[in-house]
Structure formats: C-alpha cells, structure tokens
Enzyme design. Sequence first.
Site, short mmCIF file in Angstrom:
data_model
loop_
_atom_site.label_atom_id
_atom_site.label_comp_id
_atom_site.label_asym_id
_atom_site.label_seq_id
_atom_site.Cartn_x
_atom_site.Cartn_y
_atom_site.Cartn_z
N SER A 64 0.80 -1.24 0.00
CA SER A 64 0.00 0.00 0.00
C SER A 64 0.82 1.28 0.00
CB SER A 64 -0.96 0.01 1.19
OG SER A 64 -2.04 -0.86 0.94
N LYS A 67 0.06 3.48 -2.89
CA LYS A 67 -1.03 4.45 -2.91
C LYS A 67 -0.53 5.90 -3.02
CE LYS A 67 -4.59 1.80 -0.44
NZ LYS A 67 -4.01 0.45 -0.51
N TYR A 174 -10.60 2.37 5.48
CA TYR A 174 -9.54 2.01 4.54
C TYR A 174 -10.07 1.01 3.52
CZ TYR A 174 -4.67 1.02 3.22
OH TYR A 174 -3.49 0.89 2.55
#
Length: 396
Positions: A64, A67, A174
């Site tokens: 992640s 991101k 999330y």
Amino acid sequence: MGVDEIRLAAAQAVLHTAVDRGDLNVAMGLVGDSSGILMTHASGHSDASANEPVEPDAIFAIASMTKLVTTIAALQLVEDAKLDLDVPVDAYLPQLAGLSVLEGFDGGGAPIFVDAHRAPTARELITHTSGFVYSIWNEDALILESKGLSSGVGSGAKMLDAPLAFQPGTAWEYGIGIDWLGVLIEKISGKRLEPYFQDHILGPLGMTDTTFELQQGKINRALVMMMRVNGELVESSAMQPEATDPGSMEFYGGGGGLFSTLKDYGVLLTVLLNDGRHGDTTLLRKETVDSMFENHIGVLEITPVDAQMAPLSNNLDMGFGSLAKWGLGFLLHPQGTENGRSPGSASWAGLFNSYFWIDRENDLFGVFATQVLPFMDTESVAALTAFERALYGIGD
C-alpha cells in the site's frame, strides 16, 4: 532538526538488534531530509535459510505504499485540468454509476443492499471516504466474499466488483478506493498505470528499481516473504516475489503491487520535502504538495480497526495512539506522535510491514521495511518504534 551521526548509528543498531535476537529475518531503514538521503542500512538475510546477507539495494514489495504514487499521478492530472477531485467519478467512469451500499444481512443471511445516493468523488477515493472497503478489516465485506458474491485482495480486477459499505462521504474506512483511482487515471490519461508511472513519476525521478513488473534480471535482489506463525518466523507459502515480463500483467492495482527499494522510495519522499521538485524536474506544484498535508476528511474520525483475517493483519492503529486524519496520499498526525513525529507529519505503510513517515517541521523522513505477515506484526512495529525514537533522540 538535523540528525547527527550518533543518532544515525543508534538507528542502525536498532535494525541489527531486531535481526540478532531473531525478531525479524531482515530489517532495513532509510533516513533523509530535503538535501537527500542521509542513511540507508540493511541487516539480516534476503532468503529464509539465512545464507544470503541482505544488501541496502534489496527489492521489496511495498504494497500500500503504492497508494502515494497513485495519488501523485492523480494530482498531476488535476494540475493538467484533466481531473476534478470533487466531481462524482461516474462522469469519468460510467461503470461506477448506480452503485449499491451493503447495509448488512437479513435473518436468512441474504445481503441487504440500498442504492448509493451518488458515486464517490476522486477526493473520496483518495481519502478512503468513498465507501469502498477491504474485507481484511470489514466484517460484512468478508461475509459477502465468503458467500462468493465478491472477491478480495489478490483477485486482480475482480476485487473492484464490490458494493460500498457506506454512503460516500459519510465515514472513513480504509479500502480499495485507490485501486479505482488507478482505473480512473488509466481512463483519463489513455495509458495503463505502469507506463504512466514510468513516464510521469518513476522515470523522471530516476526510480529505476520501482515497477509492478519485477524482471528476471532483478529477481535475485528480491526479499523472501516471511510469515509469523505461533510466534515463529517461517517462509510464507504465498506472496513470494516472481519475475514478470514487461507489459504482461492484466491489472495494475493503484492501491498496491509495486516493488521498490529504500533508495527509490527515499527519492519520492525527498520530492515532497522539496515542494514537489527533484533537481530540474517538477513533479507537482508547491501548492499541490501543501494541499497533500492538509486534512481532507474534516470531522470524520480515523479510529483503531479490528482485523478480520488474522493471517494477513493484526488489529490496526496507524495513528499509533495519537489523533489521526487523512490528507492526499497518506495519514496525518495533527498532534504528532509520542515516538517523535511532529504535528502535521504524514505517514503510511504496506501490508508486509514497510512503513514511512514525512516530518516537514523537522525536515526529516524515514522508511522502515521488512517482509513479513501479518501486517502490524508486533515485532516489526516494535523495531519501527525503536528506529524512530533513536532518530529523534527520545530516551537518550
């Protein structure tokens, strides 16, 4: 603030200690400021049998931490007047019109859906206020997945075919919103995500080891994936790095999937301490970078989260006990943290226990990385915490 050699040495000692006492197979750290990278260090081994000493240029799956790259790509499109963050995204992606919201399940276990009031905006995709969630941390989403009515992480583009968990803009949770943001970038730019990243972010910054597609010539530098089972570190039976031919992937996930190195990711963080610039390259305008460090979720709260899949994640508290908000691309610490981060600092992480933070007030950033599941692994977080505290001189 400035970080002297004594503190850098103390931070390196933390990495050594985590490996020497068997807490981690590998522990890597990077420290930098607006002038560039101050330290890269790696302790441990890149393989499970401890035959190959790890090098600081080891390649690891950043999950992640992807991101942030995807968010920067979207903000570039905003600067080019090709994307409006506050227009419902079905204006760009018609497939996101007519979304449903999963409200729960009836007495017979059938899902209860209601119509979404509207499609989420790109800002809501970026800030995790879109209604899209991860089944790793959402019980209803996991139940729906167990019924075969949706797909989870690791299923490629199939995971995008999921309902919302709440009406857009009404909560923070999330989720897969930034994977949808990646689809949006591809639609607007006319490029697939890997070549867009290479052309507009990774190439201009010289991030030559950052890619979705780990090529055969670099597979020997990739870290083995470990898993903690009953307190013991073992080689994971899944998620091991594999060589991939360029252009062969059917789906590039904006929310995860990149491989990178300490040095490469450090360059990206240096850019954010330099108001969007790297040498003669301007990645983003200063005002855009400033906006990334502003609260974009208003009064909505980011609270600790219970994990639903124990092999993949422990319970989450990414604010590390402190107040947390969300900017554009990362979590914000409005009041700082007890481990040293200043008020207004930003941070985020990857599923395999890699973590970064950016402290603009102290002109400092750091990356801590290993490759182990579950996320928020106790020993990994302890090493991260000690690494930070050493750099900030807490407990000297």
